[in-house]
Design a protein around this motif. Structure first.
Motif, PDB file in Angstrom:
ATOM      1  N   LYS A 772      54.641  42.746  55.310  1.00 43.71           N
ATOM      2  CA  LYS A 772      55.926  42.931  54.643  1.00 43.71           C
ATOM      3  C   LYS A 772      55.704  43.039  53.140  1.00 43.71           C
ATOM      4  N   ASP A 773      56.680  43.615  52.472  1.00 49.41           N
ATOM      5  CA  ASP A 773      56.519  43.900  51.049  1.00 49.41           C
ATOM      6  C   ASP A 773      56.307  42.638  50.225  1.00 49.41           C
ATOM      7  N   ASP A 774      57.040  41.571  50.557  1.00 57.19           N
ATOM      8  CA  ASP A 774      56.862  40.349  49.770  1.00 57.19           C
ATOM      9  C   ASP A 774      55.484  39.739  50.005  1.00 57.19           C
ATOM     10  N   VAL A 775      54.952  39.918  51.221  1.00 55.09           N
ATOM     11  CA  VAL A 775      53.604  39.432  51.517  1.00 55.09           C
ATOM     12  C   VAL A 775      52.576  40.233  50.715  1.00 55.09           C
ATOM     13  N   LYS A 776      52.743  41.554  50.674  1.00 52.96           N
ATOM     14  CA  LYS A 776      51.829  42.386  49.898  1.00 52.96           C
ATOM     15  C   LYS A 776      51.810  41.962  48.436  1.00 52.96           C
ATOM     16  N   THR A 777      53.002  41.745  47.894  1.00 48.36           N
ATOM     17  CA  THR A 777      53.092  41.353  46.484  1.00 48.36           C
ATOM     18  C   THR A 777      52.367  40.038  46.232  1.00 48.36           C
ATOM     19  N   GLN A 778      52.568  39.055  47.118  1.00 48.27           N
ATOM     20  CA  GLN A 778      51.930  37.746  46.939  1.00 48.27           C
ATOM     21  C   GLN A 778      50.419  37.843  47.098  1.00 48.27           C
ATOM     22  N   VAL A 779      49.961  38.640  48.078  1.00 49.08           N
ATOM     23  CA  VAL A 779      48.521  38.799  48.292  1.00 49.08           C
ATOM     24  C   VAL A 779      47.866  39.413  47.064  1.00 49.08           C
ATOM     25  N   MET A 780      48.472  40.450  46.495  1.00 50.53           N
ATOM     26  CA  MET A 780      47.897  41.085  45.322  1.00 50.53           C
ATOM     27  C   MET A 780      47.918  40.140  44.117  1.00 50.53           C
ATOM     28  N   ALA A 781      48.955  39.335  43.995  1.00 49.55           N
ATOM     29  CA  ALA A 781      49.012  38.376  42.895  1.00 49.55           C
ATOM     30  C   ALA A 781      47.907  37.331  43.027  1.00 49.55           C
ATOM     31  N   ASP A 782      47.685  36.826  44.238  1.00 53.77           N
ATOM     32  CA  ASP A 782      46.616  35.838  44.463  1.00 53.77           C
ATOM     33  C   ASP A 782      45.249  36.454  44.218  1.00 53.77           C
ATOM     34  N   PHE A 783      45.086  37.719  44.611  1.00 54.35           N
ATOM     35  CA  PHE A 783      43.803  38.390  44.405  1.00 54.35           C
ATOM     36  C   PHE A 783      43.536  38.597  42.917  1.00 54.35           C
ATOM     37  N   ALA A 784      44.532  39.085  42.182  1.00 53.75           N
ATOM     38  CA  ALA A 784      44.358  39.314  40.748  1.00 53.75           C
ATOM     39  C   ALA A 784      44.140  38.007  40.003  1.00 53.75           C
ATOM     40  N   GLY A 785      44.813  36.926  40.479  1.00 59.19           N
ATOM     41  CA  GLY A 785      44.672  35.637  39.811  1.00 59.19           C
ATOM     42  C   GLY A 785      43.404  34.890  40.161  1.00 59.19           C
ATOM     43  N   GLY A 786      42.679  35.339  41.185  1.00 57.84           N
ATOM     44  CA  GLY A 786      41.416  34.716  41.545  1.00 57.84           C
ATOM     45  C   GLY A 786      41.504  33.648  42.614  1.00 57.84           C
ATOM     46  N   GLU A 787      42.704  33.361  43.136  1.00 56.43           N
ATOM     47  CA  GLU A 787      42.809  32.366  44.207  1.00 56.43           C
ATOM     48  C   GLU A 787      42.117  32.852  45.473  1.00 56.43           C
ATOM     49  N   THR A 788      42.210  34.141  45.739  1.00 57.59           N
ATOM     50  CA  THR A 788      41.499  34.750  46.872  1.00 57.59           C
ATOM     51  C   THR A 788      40.702  35.925  46.307  1.00 57.59           C
ATOM     52  N   PRO A 789      39.486  35.669  45.820  1.00 55.52           N
ATOM     53  CA  PRO A 789      38.744  36.702  45.084  1.00 55.52           C
ATOM     54  C   PRO A 789      38.187  37.827  45.942  1.00 55.52           C
ATOM     55  N   ILE A 790      38.247  37.692  47.258  1.00 58.12           N
ATOM     56  CA  ILE A 790      37.785  38.761  48.136  1.00 58.12           C
ATOM     57  C   ILE A 790      38.958  39.220  48.991  1.00 58.12           C
ATOM     58  N   LEU A 791      39.257  40.504  48.925  1.00 55.71           N
ATOM     59  CA  LEU A 791      40.387  41.076  49.660  1.00 55.71           C
ATOM     60  C   LEU A 791      39.869  42.049  50.707  1.00 55.71           C
ATOM     61  N   VAL A 792      40.145  41.758  51.980  1.00 54.46           N
ATOM     62  CA  VAL A 792      39.793  42.661  53.084  1.00 54.46           C
ATOM     63  C   VAL A 792      41.053  43.436  53.434  1.00 54.46           C
ATOM     64  N   SER A 793      40.991  44.755  53.326  1.00 54.98           N
ATOM     65  CA  SER A 793      42.215  45.550  53.480  1.00 54.98           C
ATOM     66  C   SER A 793      41.912  46.884  54.133  1.00 54.98           C
ATOM     67  N   THR A 794      42.983  47.572  54.495  1.00 53.53           N
ATOM     68  CA  THR A 794      42.876  48.967  54.905  1.00 53.53           C
ATOM     69  C   THR A 794      42.940  49.814  53.636  1.00 53.53           C
ATOM     70  N   THR A 795      43.128  51.112  53.790  1.00 53.96           N
ATOM     71  CA  THR A 795      43.179  51.999  52.627  1.00 53.96           C
ATOM     72  C   THR A 795      44.510  51.913  51.898  1.00 53.96           C
ATOM     73  N   VAL A 796      45.298  50.860  52.165  1.00 51.52           N
ATOM     74  CA  VAL A 796      46.548  50.672  51.440  1.00 51.52           C
ATOM     75  C   VAL A 796      46.279  50.487  49.946  1.00 51.52           C
ATOM     76  N   ILE A 797      45.049  50.114  49.575  1.00 49.09           N
ATOM     77  CA  ILE A 797      44.697  49.936  48.163  1.00 49.09           C
ATOM     78  C   ILE A 797      44.189  51.229  47.546  1.00 49.09           C
TER      79      ILE A 797
END
Length: 944
Positions: A772-797
């Motif tokens: 969901k969109d709010d989940v995407k936003t939170q995941v990207m915020a955590d990734f940029a902030g370093g809480e989850t420094p490794i992001l496993v994703s599809t080509t959505v990025i």
């Protein structure tokens, strides 16, 4: 019933399973079938007597069945059918001794064995084509092609002496004579009569006819597990017969004539033969004329004669039933030119249409109210329109004239020379009173967003609205935050002589005194920037829609929500489409209806998917094109490494390197093509992120047709689950898709990596298109902030994601991606000026085309060079976006890179034609083809 190109196969083909199988390949109408072109044509099969046979070399001969038996295979189940054939008479015509050979068939189905047994009765005359081998000291043909010859007819006009003169041992069937069959004399005995009461249908009336059919070049089509190339060919020939063809095209350019092979009338088991359409009821000449009427020519007669091209109907015949490989190639070139002519005519007409429309001029240095006066006279007659004086005066304007230049001056960096040039070109376009249509192409990180924002501020400075449409909510939110920061404070009035002079210019143009204008000035504190996405809460969404509907000057950043009926922007002057290959023409056209006054907004489409100049000029022929080739300072080149997944040691070192970068405060992407393992059933061996695809999915499948899960390309239903843009299907020599290993999935890889010792103590996050969109936003915020420094994703990025700390990206199944998509993904790292790495994980075989593709991106960071290679590897359709958008491409043969000279010639002739007949009133068929092309190519203004 008159059969046309639009007639559905379901109304003609009686075998419903075949109709369904053809539909899975995108073949729904007669036109689909005739434009489902073979990917190759076989060489002519040489005639050889049995004594001339060489194991492993294809051959054809005529013979008589001497005996036949069926042997049950008890140990292996099923049956083996063996028939002995004698070619004494055929061998005599070739002046060699006769001999015998064995024909062998295997099957588990008793019904198939019974059918073959009925055809191969003793005494039956047959023509055999196949690959000889040796078994237990005897020559054997396993599952050869067999044509049975009607009894009693073989002795009349079916002679073989001509073959002996024209086909020496080892030579092709057509060697030494343009028509080796024409002078054949009867030398073959009549076949044995059919047994009393046997309802046999013979394949040919004469030996000559049968030999002609098996020896001629044969087209091979992309097939699937549901339908073979042979059955596709049979269906297409049946359709041609029903439309009037009785013989194939001949070298002298006629649709029928001496020496041509007859097209066999379809059986009622395959095609619904109509009353009065029996084979004996139509002459070859009238059949040829009927075919020409059923398949009218698209090219203007003047163009066809000037270039000495065959008729379209004749070209279809030469492709699907070629008399020679040269004839096949000639017909392909003619239909390729037809595609070039139609596409260029469509683009030129679209450009004509755009120039006839009106748009809001957005001047840089003129009085703003002068611009407004052209669309409403609001400032000139304030008493006549309540509230117009407020809207027309400078009070509601975000800033004084040249807001764009003030923005550029406020930037903490200097524009590159390329950016400055493009900004000036766009400014000149926006000052005109007809709509700009410009494509802005730039490398990843080349600064397209700054150029687009400068254009939007020019429109806002002129008192209008500008919309930026992004393909994803994540990208839209990033644009919103970036733009809000960059324009903050710009609208505040700056005291000084220069500002006063600018205000005086406005006042003078309006005929108002300086004192009254200054005293009433209410310059807003900031430029309104509005975010509109489909995932917003209802209250926020209503507020955003109201802000847009107010018509107040400002910038609107939106996703696909901008195409909805609820979105209205009455003073919309500029539309900017980011990553335009994600949007169809119909969606962009819907924005034209958002204005109140019937004007057409200026259009700026942007892409980071590099497109070679020749391809862009072909596909975007109705757009002005700008290129950004310079990268801003501070960007370091990305180091690209290709890693074989089976090399465990290298994989381990790669993961250790990523851990070291994460410990240094950096981030890493891990990209997989599928969301989870359950998506494999929809994958079908290759996925299409888009199309495109497509398929080549597509409304009726592409250029590249959508295929079944068992047969090749993924269906459109799988597009959400499979992010890979994989146009590189692998086919065997019969056109069937070759199975490949299943694609890696996000859930699978995330689970595996978290268990590795290299990543102990590191938090992972996952991101897919299903979130969901709010989940995407939170995941990207955590990734940029370093809480989850490794992001496993599809080509959505793939597009727009901008995390400065990201320095590593790992792309699994890299050998299955398009090169342009790999280049896009690689551009997600190194955006903060740090050293960066892209690891391409491959399972490609050494020396395979997949390995060669990866070598291109391994050694090059030049997007144009990579796109050129991508076009050459897989053609224009997929690179330019028709598969990605779900449109059905009308370009099936045209090669954007290789056919650049043909395209240039077609464009020149199309310009001449439109100059004489702008509406194509005298070219009804061409006008229809142009309309079909425009409707069918929802990406003919976009890339892939």
């Amino acid at each position: 019933m008159s059969i046309t190109m639009d007639t559905t196969l379901a109304s003609l083909v009686t075998n419903k399973r075949r109709v369904s199988a053809l539909k899975s390949l995108g073949i729904v109408t007669v036109g689909d079938a005739l434009t489902y072109y073979p990917f190759r044509v076989t060489e002519p099969v040489p005639l050889r007597a049995i004594r001339e046979a060489a194991p492993g070399q294809q051959m054809a001969f005529a013979a008589v069945i001497r005996d036949m038996r069926v042997v049950p295979m008890n140990a292996r189940r099923g049956y083996r059918l063996e028939a002995t054939v004698d070619d004494a008479d055929f061998a005599r015509s070739r002046r060699v001794p006769g001999s015998t050979a064995r024909l062998t068939f295997f099957s588990y189905r008793k019904s198939y064995v019974d059918w073959v047994s009925m055809r191969l009765r003793a005494g039956t005359s047959v023509v055999v084509s196949g690959m000889p081998s040796e078994y237990m000291g005897q020559l054997q043909f396993t599952h050869p092609e067999i044509l049975t010859v009607a009894p009693g007819a073989a002795g009349t006009g079916a002679g073989l002496e001509g073959y002996a003169r024209g086909a020496a041992p080892g030579n092709g069937a057509f060697a030494g004579s343009a028509d080796p069959y024409a002078s054949a004399q009867s030398a073959y005995p009549p076949a044995a009569a059919a047994p009393s009461g046997a309802a046999l249908k013979y394949d040919a009336d004469t030996v000559q006819e049968a030999l002609t059919r098996v020896c001629r070049p044969r087209p091979v089509y992309h097939a699937s597990s549901r339908i073979s190339s042979e059955h596709i060919h049979e269906t297409i020939l049946g359709l041609l017969w029903m439309m009037g063809a009785r013989t194939s095209s001949t070298p002298d350019g006629q649709l029928a004539g001496a020496g041509s092979a007859d097209i066999v009338a379809p059986t009622t088991d395959t095609i619904a033969v109509q009353n009065g359409e029996e084979k004996s009821g139509t002459t070859a000449e009238s059949g040829a004329e009927a075919l020409s009427q059923s398949i009218p020519d698209v090219l203007p007669e003047s163009v066809r004669k000037a270039k000495n091209l065959m008729h379209r109907a004749e070209a279809f015949l030469a492709i699907h039933d070629p008399a020679s490989t040269a004839r096949f190639k000639e017909a392909i070139e003619i239909l390729r030119y037809e595609e070039a002519f139609v596409s260029q005519t469509s683009l030129l007409k679209a450009r004509q249409h755009a120039h006839k429309s009106s748009a809001h001029p957005c001047p840089l240095n003129e009085a703003l109210e002068t611009a407004r006066a052209s669309v409403g006279e609001a400032a000139a007659e304030p008493s006549a329109q309540p509230g117009a004086s407020e809207r027309g005066a400078a009070t509601n304007l975000p800033d004084l004239p040249n807001l764009r230049d003030r923005f550029i001056a406020s930037l903490p960096f200097t524009l590159t020379a390329g950016q400055s040039q493009v900004v000036d070109d766009i400014a000149a376009d926006l000052e005109r009173d007809w709509p700009m249509q410009r494509l802005l192409q730039g490398e990843v990180g080349s600064g397209k967003t700054v150029v687009a924002l400068a254009a939007m501020l020019q429109a806002v400075g002129a008192g209008y609205q500008a919309v930026l449409v992004a393909p994803t909510q994540v990208l839209a939110e990033q644009h919103y935050e970036t733009i809000s920061k960059m324009v903050s404070g710009l609208a505040l009035a700056q005291p000084g002589a220069k500002e006063t002079d600018a205000a005086a210019d406005v006042e003078g143009a309006m005929g108002v005194s300086s004192a009254s204008t200054v005293s009433s000035s209410k310059v807003p504190a900031e430029i309104p920037v509005t975010l509109l996405t489909g995932g917003m809460k209802l209250a926020a969404r209503r507020k955003a829609l109201a802000a847009a509907a107010s018509g107040e000057p400002g910038i609107i950043v939106a996703t696909h929500a901008a195409f909805s009926k609820t979105f209205q922007a009455p003073h919309l002057a500029l539309v900017v489409i980011d990553e335009q290959h994600r949007f169809g023409v119909e969606q962009r056209e819907s924005l034209n209806a958002k204005t109140d006054d019937g004007t057409t907004p200026h259009l700026l489409v942007m892409t980071a998917t590099p497109i070679p100049r020749t391809a862009a000029m072909t596909w975007f022929g109705d757009l002005d094109i700008s290129w950004l080739t310079e990268l801003p300072g501070g960007r370091k080149p990305i180091r690209t490494v290709v890693v074989n997944e089976a090399d465990a040691a290298t994989m381990g070192r790669m993961f250790a390197h990523i851990r070291a970068r994460v410990d240094a405060g950096e981030r890493a992407y891990i990209v997989c093509p599928r969301i989870d393992a359950d998506d494999e059933e929809n994958e079908g061996g290759s996925g299409v992120s888009s199309a495109a695809g497509s398929a080549r999915g597509r409304a009726a499948a592409s250029g590249s047709s959508a295929r079944t899960a068992a047969g090749g390309r993924a269906t459109r239903a799988a597009a959400d689950a499979i992010g890979i843009d994989d146009p590189y299907e692998t086919f065997d020599e019969n056109g069937e898709t070759v199975a490949r290993p299943p694609l890696h999935a996000v859930a699978e890889i995330a689970d595996r990596l978290q268990k590795l010792p290299q990543f102990q103590g590191i938090r992972f996050a996952t991101l897919t298109g299903r979130d969901k969109d709010d989940v995407k936003t939170q995941v990207m915020a955590d990734f940029a902030g370093g809480e989850t420094p490794i992001l496993v994703s599809t080509t959505v990025i793939e597009v727009g994601v901008d995390v400065k700390q990201a320095s590593c990206i790992v792309i699994f199944d890299a050998d299955r991606y398009g090169l342009s998509q790999l280049h896009q993904l690689r551009g997600r790292v190194g955006r903060g000026g740090t050293n960066s790495w892209a690891f391409l994980i491959s399972r490609a075989e050494p020396g395979s085309p997949a390995e060669q593709r990866l070598e291109v991106i391994h050694h090059s960071l030049d997007g144009a060079e990579i796109a050129q290679a991508d076009l050459e590897f897989r053609g224009a359709g997929d690179v330019l976006g028709d598969a990605q958008s779900g449109g059905k491409s009308s370009l099936k043969l045209l090669r954007v890179v290789k056919d650049v000279d043909m395209i240039a010639d077609a464009r020149t002739r199309a310009e001449q034609l439109l100059a004489a007949d702008p509406e194509l009133a005298g070219e009804v068929q061409l006008a229809g083809a142009v309309l079909d092309f425009t409707r069918g190519n929802e990406t003919f203004l976009t890339s892939s």
